[in-house]
Design a protein around this motif. Sequence first.
Motif, PDB file in Angstrom:
ATOM      1  N   LEU A  59       4.702 -13.780   8.053  1.00 40.08           N
ATOM      2  CA  LEU A  59       4.171 -14.811   7.171  1.00 40.08           C
ATOM      3  C   LEU A  59       4.497 -14.506   5.712  1.00 40.08           C
ATOM      4  O   LEU A  59       4.359 -13.370   5.260  1.00 40.08           O
ATOM      5  N   ASN A  60       4.913 -15.524   4.979  1.00 41.68           N
ATOM      6  CA  ASN A  60       5.041 -15.367   3.532  1.00 41.68           C
ATOM      7  C   ASN A  60       3.726 -15.812   2.880  1.00 41.68           C
ATOM      8  O   ASN A  60       2.731 -16.083   3.574  1.00 41.68           O
ATOM      9  N   ALA A  61       3.687 -15.903   1.546  1.00 42.60           N
ATOM     10  CA  ALA A  61       2.439 -16.227   0.846  1.00 42.60           C
ATOM     11  C   ALA A  61       1.873 -17.579   1.274  1.00 42.60           C
ATOM     12  O   ALA A  61       0.665 -17.718   1.514  1.00 42.60           O
ATOM     13  N   LEU A  62       2.751 -18.596   1.396  1.00 44.28           N
ATOM     14  CA  LEU A  62       2.288 -19.914   1.814  1.00 44.28           C
ATOM     15  C   LEU A  62       1.799 -19.888   3.253  1.00 44.28           C
ATOM     16  O   LEU A  62       0.791 -20.514   3.598  1.00 44.28           O
ATOM     17  N   GLY A  63       2.500 -19.148   4.107  1.00 44.22           N
ATOM     18  CA  GLY A  63       2.090 -19.026   5.498  1.00 44.22           C
ATOM     19  C   GLY A  63       0.718 -18.395   5.642  1.00 44.22           C
ATOM     20  O   GLY A  63      -0.102 -18.823   6.476  1.00 44.22           O
ATOM     21  N   PHE A  64       0.432 -17.366   4.836  1.00 41.90           N
ATOM     22  CA  PHE A  64      -0.885 -16.726   4.853  1.00 41.90           C
ATOM     23  C   PHE A  64      -1.978 -17.714   4.466  1.00 41.90           C
ATOM     24  O   PHE A  64      -3.082 -17.679   5.018  1.00 41.90           O
ATOM     25  N   GLN A  65      -1.701 -18.569   3.521  1.00 44.68           N
ATOM     26  CA  GLN A  65      -2.685 -19.572   3.109  1.00 44.68           C
ATOM     27  C   GLN A  65      -2.921 -20.613   4.200  1.00 44.68           C
ATOM     28  O   GLN A  65      -4.041 -21.082   4.419  1.00 44.68           O
ATOM     29  N   LEU A  66      -1.848 -20.973   4.888  1.00 45.30           N
ATOM     30  CA  LEU A  66      -1.938 -22.027   5.901  1.00 45.30           C
ATOM     31  C   LEU A  66      -2.594 -21.559   7.190  1.00 45.30           C
ATOM     32  O   LEU A  66      -3.320 -22.331   7.829  1.00 45.30           O
ATOM     33  N   LEU A  67      -2.354 -20.311   7.588  1.00 41.12           N
ATOM     34  CA  LEU A  67      -2.782 -19.850   8.914  1.00 41.12           C
ATOM     35  C   LEU A  67      -4.261 -20.092   9.198  1.00 41.12           C
ATOM     36  O   LEU A  67      -4.597 -20.707  10.224  1.00 41.12           O
ATOM     37  N   PRO A  68      -5.214 -19.620   8.380  1.00 43.84           N
ATOM     38  CA  PRO A  68      -6.629 -19.847   8.724  1.00 43.84           C
ATOM     39  C   PRO A  68      -7.009 -21.322   8.769  1.00 43.84           C
ATOM     40  O   PRO A  68      -7.835 -21.727   9.593  1.00 43.84           O
ATOM     41  N   LYS A  69      -6.394 -22.143   7.920  1.00 42.78           N
ATOM     42  CA  LYS A  69      -6.699 -23.577   7.931  1.00 42.78           C
ATOM     43  C   LYS A  69      -6.156 -24.235   9.203  1.00 42.78           C
ATOM     44  O   LYS A  69      -6.795 -25.113   9.788  1.00 42.78           O
ATOM     45  N   ALA A  70      -4.972 -23.800   9.638  1.00 40.17           N
ATOM     46  CA  ALA A  70      -4.392 -24.349  10.862  1.00 40.17           C
ATOM     47  C   ALA A  70      -5.220 -23.955  12.078  1.00 40.17           C
ATOM     48  O   ALA A  70      -5.467 -24.779  12.977  1.00 40.17           O
ATOM     49  N   VAL A  71      -5.666 -22.690  12.122  1.00 36.90           N
ATOM     50  CA  VAL A  71      -6.495 -22.229  13.245  1.00 36.90           C
ATOM     51  C   VAL A  71      -7.800 -23.022  13.298  1.00 36.90           C
ATOM     52  O   VAL A  71      -8.235 -23.463  14.374  1.00 36.90           O
ATOM     53  N   ALA A  72      -8.442 -23.212  12.154  1.00 41.05           N
ATOM     54  CA  ALA A  72      -9.703 -23.968  12.115  1.00 41.05           C
ATOM     55  C   ALA A  72      -9.498 -25.404  12.573  1.00 41.05           C
ATOM     56  O   ALA A  72     -10.320 -25.959  13.322  1.00 41.05           O
ATOM     57  N   LEU A  73      -8.392 -26.023  12.152  1.00 35.67           N
ATOM     58  CA  LEU A  73      -8.123 -27.409  12.541  1.00 35.67           C
ATOM     59  C   LEU A  73      -7.872 -27.506  14.047  1.00 35.67           C
ATOM     60  O   LEU A  73      -8.351 -28.444  14.709  1.00 35.67           O
ATOM     61  N   LEU A  74      -7.152 -26.546  14.617  1.00 36.46           N
ATOM     62  CA  LEU A  74      -6.896 -26.559  16.057  1.00 36.46           C
ATOM     63  C   LEU A  74      -8.181 -26.347  16.845  1.00 36.46           C
ATOM     64  O   LEU A  74      -8.378 -26.938  17.917  1.00 36.46           O
ATOM     65  N   ASP A  75      -9.079 -25.493  16.333  1.00 36.98           N
ATOM     66  CA  ASP A  75     -10.374 -25.296  17.001  1.00 36.98           C
ATOM     67  C   ASP A  75     -11.168 -26.599  17.049  1.00 36.98           C
ATOM     68  O   ASP A  75     -11.744 -26.966  18.077  1.00 36.98           O
ATOM     69  N   ARG A  76     -11.185 -27.311  15.945  1.00 33.86           N
ATOM     70  CA  ARG A  76     -11.920 -28.576  15.900  1.00 33.86           C
ATOM     71  C   ARG A  76     -11.263 -29.632  16.776  1.00 33.86           C
ATOM     72  O   ARG A  76     -11.946 -30.427  17.431  1.00 33.86           O
ATOM     73  N   ALA A  77      -9.938 -29.632  16.792  1.00 36.16           N
ATOM     74  CA  ALA A  77      -9.217 -30.584  17.637  1.00 36.16           C
ATOM     75  C   ALA A  77      -9.521 -30.342  19.111  1.00 36.16           C
ATOM     76  O   ALA A  77      -9.639 -31.295  19.901  1.00 36.16           O
ATOM     77  N   GLU A  78      -9.664 -29.077  19.485  1.00 37.46           N
ATOM     78  CA  GLU A  78      -9.992 -28.772  20.884  1.00 37.46           C
ATOM     79  C   GLU A  78     -11.368 -29.305  21.242  1.00 37.46           C
ATOM     80  O   GLU A  78     -11.583 -29.837  22.343  1.00 37.46           O
ATOM     81  N   GLU A  79     -12.322 -29.182  20.333  1.00 35.93           N
ATOM     82  CA  GLU A  79     -13.653 -29.736  20.583  1.00 35.93           C
ATOM     83  C   GLU A  79     -13.594 -31.250  20.750  1.00 35.93           C
ATOM     84  O   GLU A  79     -14.251 -31.811  21.636  1.00 35.93           O
ATOM     85  N   VAL A  80     -12.819 -31.916  19.917  1.00 38.42           N
ATOM     86  CA  VAL A  80     -12.675 -33.373  20.011  1.00 38.42           C
ATOM     87  C   VAL A  80     -12.072 -33.758  21.357  1.00 38.42           C
ATOM     88  O   VAL A  80     -12.540 -34.685  22.035  1.00 38.42           O
ATOM     89  N   GLU A  81     -11.020 -33.033  21.768  1.00 35.50           N
ATOM     90  CA  GLU A  81     -10.352 -33.344  23.038  1.00 35.50           C
ATOM     91  C   GLU A  81     -11.296 -33.175  24.216  1.00 35.50           C
ATOM     92  O   GLU A  81     -11.331 -34.022  25.132  1.00 35.50           O
ATOM     93  N   GLU A  82     -12.072 -32.106  24.216  1.00 35.72           N
ATOM     94  CA  GLU A  82     -12.995 -31.871  25.320  1.00 35.72           C
ATOM     95  C   GLU A  82     -14.092 -32.929  25.347  1.00 35.72           C
ATOM     96  O   GLU A  82     -14.547 -33.349  26.414  1.00 35.72           O
TER      97      GLU A  82
END
Length: 308
Positions: A59-82
């Motif tokens: 990960l570069n600097a931008l990737g480090f910033q994006l990773l936790p936000k992407a993980v949180a969004l995927l977690d919420r998306a999984e809840e919506v799907e279920e």
Amino acid sequence: MRYTLRQLEVFVAVAQHESVSRAARALALSQSATSTALAELERQFDCRLLDRLGKRLKLNALGFQLLPKAVALLDRAEEVEELLRGQQGIGTLDVGATLTIGNYLATLLISDFMQRHPGSRVRLSVRNTRTIIDSVRQHELDLGLIEGQCEEEDVITQPWVEDELAVFCSPRHPLATAGPVELDRLLREAWIMREQGSGTRLTLEQAARHRRGRFNILLELEHTEGIKRAVESGLGIGCISKLALRDAFRRGSLVPIATPDLDLSRQFTFIWHRHKYLATGMREFLKLCRQMTEGIRRSDQIDLPQVT
């Protein structure tokens, strides 16, 4: 919206595995499809998220910033799907536990959790403290249950229940009837020790840090049961949680050694990433953990099935 959840899923997997091929296997995608999804995400926003270092992608600097936000969004998306699927349960939970907690508490907690929330899925990883902390930092685990210290800025820690180690030996060992033993004599004994990176090892070494002597380590083992068997056979003395020794002390197959020079108390702790979205499953599991230890001062006082 110019990005897709699949693109974010691929980005997270590549970031965690530091490899397109390993990410593809984890996602059950072709390597070509994985590489294309990542490249398309970067192309759409004219940016780079990972840098290639040899055969690894970091990960570069931008990737480090994006990773936790992407993980949180995927977690919420999984809840919506279920929710849309009408699925029972409260999602998937990835839990990491250190050996003492994993072997003696986590499996009971998971069993209770699954009974209360049928249809939920829990994956348990049992590793030493350092590995669990690293996995939480990399977003590979939702929640960690550790028995050592964690001072990482990216990781939130919350105390759970107090734990205490005990130095112990075989009932045939000379120290079994020696009464309180000073540290200088303990340092001369042969030790069956946990490996570097374990919370148990760190607690013992910190308790003895005021003496210049070093432990005489005969054998290093990763598992508490292996240490107990080695000590029972007379190879040396050991030090692990009283929680793991309770049944052996009751049977008399192992005996505690009084060590007034050593403070062997520590804390079991919950950890999760600072930017982690606390999904329903994670909140319910934490609630269950706290219910297990309600009114309990120390881990070896928890009501567990006896081993005969």
